[in-house]
Design an enzyme around this catalytic site. Structure first.
Site, PDB file in Angstrom:
ATOM      1  N   ARG A 280      -4.018 -14.548   5.016  1.00 50.01           N
ATOM      2  CA  ARG A 280      -3.092 -13.717   5.527  1.00 50.01           C
ATOM      3  C   ARG A 280      -3.335 -13.429   7.309  1.00 50.01           C
ATOM      4  O   ARG A 280      -2.256 -13.390   7.909  1.00 50.01           O
ATOM      5  CB  ARG A 280      -3.313 -12.253   4.691  1.00 50.01           C
TER       6      ARG A 280
ATOM      7  N   LYS B 280       0.780  -1.185  -0.064  1.00 45.02           N
ATOM      8  CA  LYS B 280      -0.078   0.122   0.080  1.00 45.02           C
ATOM      9  C   LYS B 280       0.948   1.381  -0.152  1.00 45.02           C
ATOM     10  O   LYS B 280       2.034   1.428   0.590  1.00 45.02           O
ATOM     11  CB  LYS B 280      -1.001   0.076   1.205  1.00 45.02           C
TER      12      LYS B 280
END
Length: 292
Positions: A235, A167
């Site tokens: 995740r 990100k």
């Protein structure tokens, strides 16, 4: 389609969101768009800050839902490259407890890998690719977008690391286990040549939605409830199981690519719940009967 429509379509296809959930998100985003007097996707931090005035009388739970809707919407825009910045720091921060991430047991992970490895043993390209995707999600904790958009150049030939762009365009080094490295080597020998992407498709690289579908299908073949599985859940399992194994929280923050350690700290709550259960069930005092 508008950016809001694209986001709602992603919720339905990738996260399997219920119809009522999608309708609620849609209402929240459309109302916010009316309040900022323009395209919500183009809203500035100053415009989002003004939403707090219109939401002043809302119940904390409603405010939390609306804020969450916008945070996820702008996170989606950044992930998809539709916007470079995330303006949601200007939104109000309702004092509500953050929900704990979904948990997968070690047995469920084992069932997934057993099925994926059995299928990949025949060296079918699709099966080998599935095993590599699973290894990268659970073994390295990659975000779905990070995984599907990996270029071949991110895989070094002489070091057990991947170079991942997360990100905000932040690059980080992600370790790759020996078993994942073997699967990667097999996949590199089978994948389509000429494409710059590690997981190519006819239009570039496979999409997040396609990854979501592949994980759900593998869950069904492994005898697991498909609603429990998603790339993001894997995740979470990576992070939770590492912490259970004694991983340092700062190291985990680095591996996950979290800018703020407060994001990583959600996993301490998961581990704390496990430890309480362990004490209640396994401590010698738990086996003693209290006297009358």
């Amino acid at each position: 389609m508008s950016a809001i429509d694209d986001f709602l379509a992603m919720l339905a296809a990738e996260r399997g969101a219920a119809r009522n959930t999608i309708l609620a998100y849609g209402r929240d985003l459309e109302q916010a768009e009316e309040m900022v007097s323009g395209r919500l996707a183009d809203a500035s931090p100053a415009q989002l800050a003004k939403l707090a005035q219109g939401w002043a009388s809302l119940a904390p739970a409603t405010l939390a839902r609306k804020t969450s809707s916008l945070r996820q919407f702008f996170g989606f825009l950044v992930d998809e490259g539709m916007r470079e910045d995330d303006p949601t720091h200007a939104l109000p921060r309702p004092a509500t407890r953050r929900p704990l991430p979904k948990i997968l047991s070690h047995a469920e992970i084992e069932a997934l890998f057993q099925r994926a490895e059995e299928e990949a043993a025949g060296e079918s390209p699709a099966a080998v690719r599935m095993l590599v995707l699973l290894e990268m999600l659970y073994g390295s904790g990659l975000r779905a977008t990070e995984l599907v958009s990996l270029p071949v150049s991110a895989v070094p030939r002489d070091a057990p690391f991947l170079t991942v762009t997360g990100k905000g365009g932040q690059a980080r080094m992600v370790p790759v286990s020996k078993r994942a490295g073997r699967a990667l080597g097999c996949w590199l020998a089978l994948r389509e040549f000429g494409s710059p992407w590690l997981f190519p498709s006819r239009k570039g690289h496979i999409s997040r939605i396609r990854l979501f579908q592949l994980i759900k299908a593998l869950a069904v073949r492994a005898g697991l409830p498909p609603e429990k599985l998603s790339p993001h859940v894997l995740r979470h399992a990576f992070a939770t199981h590492l912490l259970e194994g004694g991983a340092d929280l700062r190291a985990l923050q680095t591996l996950l690519g979290h800018a703020d350690i407060s994001t990583t700290q959600i996993y301490t709550h998961v581990d704390a719940a496990r430890l309480v259960k362990l004490v209640n069930e396994r401590h010698p005092l738990a086996q003693r009967r209290t006297s009358d």
